[in-house]
Design an enzyme around this catalytic site. Structure first.
Site, PDB file in Angstrom:
ATOM      1  N   VAL A   1     -12.461  -8.141  17.554  1.00  0.00           N
ATOM      2  CA  VAL A   1     -12.674  -7.313  18.741  1.00  0.00           C
ATOM      3  C   VAL A   1     -11.824  -6.051  18.645  1.00  0.00           C
ATOM      4  O   VAL A   1     -10.677  -6.096  18.222  1.00  0.00           O
ATOM      5  CB  VAL A   1     -12.294  -8.098  20.014  1.00  0.00           C
ATOM      6  CG1 VAL A   1     -12.511  -7.247  21.255  1.00  0.00           C
ATOM      7  CG2 VAL A   1     -13.100  -9.382  20.093  1.00  0.00           C
ATOM      8  N   LEU A   2     -12.390  -4.921  19.059  1.00  0.00           N
ATOM      9  CA  LEU A   2     -11.645  -3.660  19.041  1.00  0.00           C
ATOM     10  C   LEU A   2     -12.024  -2.826  20.248  1.00  0.00           C
ATOM     11  O   LEU A   2     -13.199  -2.648  20.553  1.00  0.00           O
ATOM     12  CB  LEU A   2     -11.956  -2.865  17.767  1.00  0.00           C
ATOM     13  CG  LEU A   2     -11.340  -1.463  17.699  1.00  0.00           C
ATOM     14  CD1 LEU A   2      -9.819  -1.561  17.555  1.00  0.00           C
ATOM     15  CD2 LEU A   2     -11.939  -0.651  16.567  1.00  0.00           C
TER      16      LEU A   2
ATOM     17  N   TYR B   1      -1.195   4.644  10.476  1.00  0.00           N
ATOM     18  CA  TYR B   1      -1.600   3.720  11.531  1.00  0.00           C
ATOM     19  C   TYR B   1      -0.419   3.530  12.478  1.00  0.00           C
ATOM     20  O   TYR B   1       0.735   3.421  12.046  1.00  0.00           O
ATOM     21  CB  TYR B   1      -1.993   2.355  10.946  1.00  0.00           C
ATOM     22  CG  TYR B   1      -3.301   2.361  10.205  1.00  0.00           C
ATOM     23  CD1 TYR B   1      -4.502   2.600  10.866  1.00  0.00           C
ATOM     24  CD2 TYR B   1      -3.348   2.112   8.830  1.00  0.00           C
ATOM     25  CE1 TYR B   1      -5.711   2.608  10.186  1.00  0.00           C
ATOM     26  CE2 TYR B   1      -4.547   2.114   8.138  1.00  0.00           C
ATOM     27  CZ  TYR B   1      -5.731   2.357   8.820  1.00  0.00           C
ATOM     28  OH  TYR B   1      -6.919   2.369   8.142  1.00  0.00           O
TER      29      TYR B   1
ATOM     30  N   SER C   1     -22.414 -11.889  24.236  1.00  0.00           N
ATOM     31  CA  SER C   1     -21.068 -12.386  24.505  1.00  0.00           C
ATOM     32  C   SER C   1     -20.832 -12.594  25.997  1.00  0.00           C
ATOM     33  O   SER C   1     -20.828 -11.650  26.787  1.00  0.00           O
ATOM     34  CB  SER C   1     -20.029 -11.412  23.958  1.00  0.00           C
ATOM     35  OG  SER C   1     -18.720 -11.898  24.184  1.00  0.00           O
TER      36      SER C   1
ATOM     37  N   ARG D   1       0.838  -1.195   0.000  1.00  0.00           N
ATOM     38  CA  ARG D   1       0.000   0.000   0.000  1.00  0.00           C
ATOM     39  C   ARG D   1       0.879   1.254   0.000  1.00  0.00           C
ATOM     40  O   ARG D   1       2.094   1.187   0.239  1.00  0.00           O
ATOM     41  CB  ARG D   1      -0.921   0.004   1.226  1.00  0.00           C
ATOM     42  CG  ARG D   1      -2.027  -1.032   1.168  1.00  0.00           C
ATOM     43  CD  ARG D   1      -2.827  -1.088   2.458  1.00  0.00           C
ATOM     44  NE  ARG D   1      -2.058  -1.672   3.563  1.00  0.00           N
ATOM     45  CZ  ARG D   1      -2.518  -1.840   4.795  1.00  0.00           C
ATOM     46  NH1 ARG D   1      -3.743  -1.445   5.095  1.00  0.00           N
ATOM     47  NH2 ARG D   1      -1.777  -2.395   5.732  1.00  0.00           N
TER      48      ARG D   1
ATOM     49  N   GLU E   1      -6.085   5.113  13.458  1.00  0.00           N
ATOM     50  CA  GLU E   1      -7.054   4.237  14.127  1.00  0.00           C
ATOM     51  C   GLU E   1      -7.740   4.863  15.329  1.00  0.00           C
ATOM     52  O   GLU E   1      -8.680   4.280  15.877  1.00  0.00           O
ATOM     53  CB  GLU E   1      -6.399   2.907  14.549  1.00  0.00           C
ATOM     54  CG  GLU E   1      -5.430   2.996  15.709  1.00  0.00           C
ATOM     55  CD  GLU E   1      -4.019   3.339  15.330  1.00  0.00           C
ATOM     56  OE1 GLU E   1      -3.125   3.268  16.198  1.00  0.00           O
ATOM     57  OE2 GLU E   1      -3.778   3.690  14.151  1.00  0.00           O
TER      58      GLU E   1
ATOM     59  N   ASN F   1      -0.840  -7.114   8.926  1.00  0.00           N
ATOM     60  CA  ASN F   1      -1.253  -6.124   7.918  1.00  0.00           C
ATOM     61  C   ASN F   1      -2.043  -6.820   6.814  1.00  0.00           C
ATOM     62  O   ASN F   1      -1.678  -6.798   5.637  1.00  0.00           O
ATOM     63  CB  ASN F   1      -0.055  -5.361   7.342  1.00  0.00           C
ATOM     64  CG  ASN F   1       0.985  -6.254   6.686  1.00  0.00           C
ATOM     65  OD1 ASN F   1       1.160  -7.406   7.061  1.00  0.00           O
ATOM     66  ND2 ASN F   1       1.675  -5.723   5.691  1.00  0.00           N
TER      67      ASN F   1
ATOM     68  N   VAL G   1      -8.033 -10.934  13.628  1.00  0.00           N
ATOM     69  CA  VAL G   1      -7.951  -9.619  12.987  1.00  0.00           C
ATOM     70  C   VAL G   1      -7.511  -8.554  13.987  1.00  0.00           C
ATOM     71  O   VAL G   1      -7.034  -7.483  13.595  1.00  0.00           O
ATOM     72  CB  VAL G   1      -9.305  -9.256  12.339  1.00  0.00           C
ATOM     73  CG1 VAL G   1      -9.191  -7.966  11.537  1.00  0.00           C
ATOM     74  CG2 VAL G   1      -9.781 -10.373  11.407  1.00  0.00           C
TER      75      VAL G   1
ATOM     76  N   SER H   1     -10.841  -2.034   8.153  1.00  0.00           N
ATOM     77  CA  SER H   1     -11.613  -3.039   8.878  1.00  0.00           C
ATOM     78  C   SER H   1     -12.560  -3.768   7.934  1.00  0.00           C
ATOM     79  O   SER H   1     -12.767  -4.980   8.056  1.00  0.00           O
ATOM     80  CB  SER H   1     -12.414  -2.373  10.012  1.00  0.00           C
ATOM     81  OG  SER H   1     -11.551  -1.827  10.984  1.00  0.00           O
TER      82      SER H   1
ATOM     83  N   HIS I   1      -1.047   1.850  16.226  1.00  0.00           N
ATOM     84  CA  HIS I   1      -1.319   0.685  17.095  1.00  0.00           C
ATOM     85  C   HIS I   1      -0.285   0.609  18.218  1.00  0.00           C
ATOM     86  O   HIS I   1       0.450  -0.373  18.359  1.00  0.00           O
ATOM     87  CB  HIS I   1      -1.322  -0.607  16.267  1.00  0.00           C
ATOM     88  CG  HIS I   1      -2.315  -0.613  15.140  1.00  0.00           C
ATOM     89  ND1 HIS I   1      -3.674  -0.627  15.356  1.00  0.00           N
ATOM     90  CD2 HIS I   1      -2.133  -0.587  13.795  1.00  0.00           C
ATOM     91  CE1 HIS I   1      -4.300  -0.616  14.178  1.00  0.00           C
ATOM     92  NE2 HIS I   1      -3.394  -0.582  13.223  1.00  0.00           N
TER      93      HIS I   1
ATOM     94  N   VAL J   1      -1.807 -12.418  10.660  1.00  0.00           N
ATOM     95  CA  VAL J   1      -1.046 -11.449   9.875  1.00  0.00           C
ATOM     96  C   VAL J   1      -1.394 -10.036  10.335  1.00  0.00           C
ATOM     97  O   VAL J   1      -2.571  -9.670  10.419  1.00  0.00           O
ATOM     98  CB  VAL J   1      -1.336 -11.627   8.375  1.00  0.00           C
ATOM     99  CG1 VAL J   1      -0.658 -10.524   7.557  1.00  0.00           C
ATOM    100  CG2 VAL J   1      -0.868 -13.007   7.899  1.00  0.00           C
TER     101      VAL J   1
ATOM    102  N   LYS K   1       1.392   1.956   7.254  1.00  0.00           N
ATOM    103  CA  LYS K   1       1.686   1.142   8.435  1.00  0.00           C
ATOM    104  C   LYS K   1       2.596   1.874   9.406  1.00  0.00           C
ATOM    105  O   LYS K   1       3.244   2.875   9.080  1.00  0.00           O
ATOM    106  CB  LYS K   1       2.335  -0.183   8.018  1.00  0.00           C
ATOM    107  CG  LYS K   1       1.351  -1.167   7.411  1.00  0.00           C
ATOM    108  CD  LYS K   1       0.140  -1.437   8.300  1.00  0.00           C
ATOM    109  CE  LYS K   1       0.477  -2.183   9.562  1.00  0.00           C
ATOM    110  NZ  LYS K   1      -0.713  -2.358  10.437  1.00  0.00           N
TER     111      LYS K   1
ATOM    112  N   ASP L   1      -3.184  -6.567  15.385  1.00  0.00           N
ATOM    113  CA  ASP L   1      -2.502  -5.267  15.418  1.00  0.00           C
ATOM    114  C   ASP L   1      -2.579  -4.634  16.800  1.00  0.00           C
ATOM    115  O   ASP L   1      -1.716  -3.823  17.162  1.00  0.00           O
ATOM    116  CB  ASP L   1      -3.134  -4.306  14.402  1.00  0.00           C
ATOM    117  CG  ASP L   1      -2.598  -4.504  12.993  1.00  0.00           C
ATOM    118  OD1 ASP L   1      -1.405  -4.779  12.855  1.00  0.00           O
ATOM    119  OD2 ASP L   1      -3.384  -4.395  12.038  1.00  0.00           O
TER     120      ASP L   1
END
Length: 370
Positions: A239-240, A94, A220, A15, A118, A300, A267, A134, A96, A298, A75, A270
């Site tokens: 989950v975020l 980003y 949940s 990217r 983010e 990214n 997912v 996302s 993180h 992964v 990234k 990160d």
């Protein structure tokens, strides 16, 4: 303002921070743009495309970091990039940071203003610069999980959609936000049997109304997650928590309870991952097997589809890039509380509360520092 975009250096990351279209918008407002040679190759954008849009070309990333007032990336900066940042420079990408103390320390030491895609918000409390990736990651999670379920990849040999006379695969999605909804859309489209868990009843109601009988929704709880994980062929961790580490909702004991050859796609990796057994992986070596369960972690994921991802990301980031360039970082951040929420590190201090709490820093207000 001189805005610079370097070539991404993270493993298999193709990217790019600015497309030629975005460059043209910046140049049209009187700004200068410097793009590293070859930075757009992964999205099919040539150096000539950038020149035609009005950009200058840098020989390497070092020239970008040495000259640009603002660096626009995708990234998180790698160690050599962090070492090249300088006091007063703006980094927009980003980050993180909550699960990454080394990066946080380096950014604090740099003196740069580091704004994280983010944690930028919108008037509805959503994360508009995280949402495009996302969406991509949610869709890719099922695509990657379906591939990992093939026996040649170490999986149980399950076709998620099944065939007439044979049960479809069981997919559990943990988290019903943007990632989760897009994962559900793909899994339902393949014909899988899909269940989502979330603690927000409004989210569950929305998903239930959208997907109808094709989706089972559950509130949940630990018990619900234990039950779903044990029977699932594919578990997607979606989950975020804004700016913070992801909670570890799937324990190692739950992973041990899964059928051999089942697949976990995290997912949330990160942000540290939402499975206790998750460890970051790369596109070059995306999976590993632990307790007879295939893990895809992964960091990214959207980098595997750089054309789609870059254009989707630029659609969301361009208004903020333009505001920072037009107004300067101090005025842009002072005028826009949502951009202010993106400020993670400013002038040697941590300015994102979740990062400060996670890593033991004192939290500071970005406006007072700017």
């Amino acid at each position: 303002m001189l805005v610079g975009t370097p070539t991404e250096v993270k493993n298999a990351e193709k990217r790019v921070g600015l497309t030629p279209t975005s460059v043209r918008e910046l140049v049209g407002r009187g700004h200068a743009v410097l793009v590293e040679r070859g930075a757009g190759t992964g999205i099919g954008a040539t150096d000539d495309d950038y020149l035609a849009a009005g950009a200058g070309l840098a020989a390497d990333g070092a020239e970008i970091y040495a000259t640009a007032d603002m660096v626009v990336k995708v990234k998180e900066p790698q160690p050599a990039e962090r070492a090249a940042l300088r006091e007063g420079q703006v980094l927009f990408t980003y980050l993180h940071l909550a699960p990454d103390p080394d990066q946080t320390r380096d950014l604090v030491d740099s003196g740069a203003t580091c704004i994280a895609y983010e944690t930028v918000t919108d008037p509805f409390g959503r994360l508009p610069l995280l949402a495009p990736m996302s969406q991509v990651a949610g869709r890719m999670s099922v695509q990657a999980g379906a591939h990992a379920l093939e026996s040649a990849q170490g999986g149980a040999g399950v076709l998620l959609g099944g065939v007439p006379g044979v049960h479809s695969g069981e997919v559990a999605v943990i988290g019903g936000g943007v990632v989760g909804e897009n994962a559900i859309e793909m899994a339902v489209g393949l014909g899988a049997s899909v269940t989502v868990v979330d603690r927000n009843l409004d989210v569950l109601a929305h998903l239930g109304a959208r997907f109808g009988a094709s989706l089972e929704t559950m509130y949940s709880t630990t018990t619900a997650i234990e039950h779903l994980v044990a029977r699932a062929d594919l578990v997607v961790g979606a989950v975020l928590v804004k700016g913070d580490r992801a909670p570890k909702l799937v324990t190692e004991d739950m992973v041990r309870s899964m059928r051999p050859g089942s697949v976990l796609v995290d997912v949330a990796i990160d942000q540290g991952g939402c499975f206790e057994t998750s460890e970051p992986t790369t596109h070059a070596d995306p999976t590993y097997v632990l307790h007879d369960v295939v893990h895809y972690c992964v960091t990214n994921m959207p980098g595997a589809v750089p054309r789609t991802s870059t254009h989707a990301l630029n659609n969301a980031t361009l208004p903020f890039v333009l505001a920072l360039a037009d107004l300067g970082v101090k005025e842009a951040v002072a005028n826009d509380p949502h951009l202010r929420n993106g400020c993670n590190v400013v002038a040697g201090h941590v300015t994102e509360s979740a990062v400060a709490e996670a890593l033991g820093y004192e939290h500071h207000d970005p406006v007072s520092l700017l």
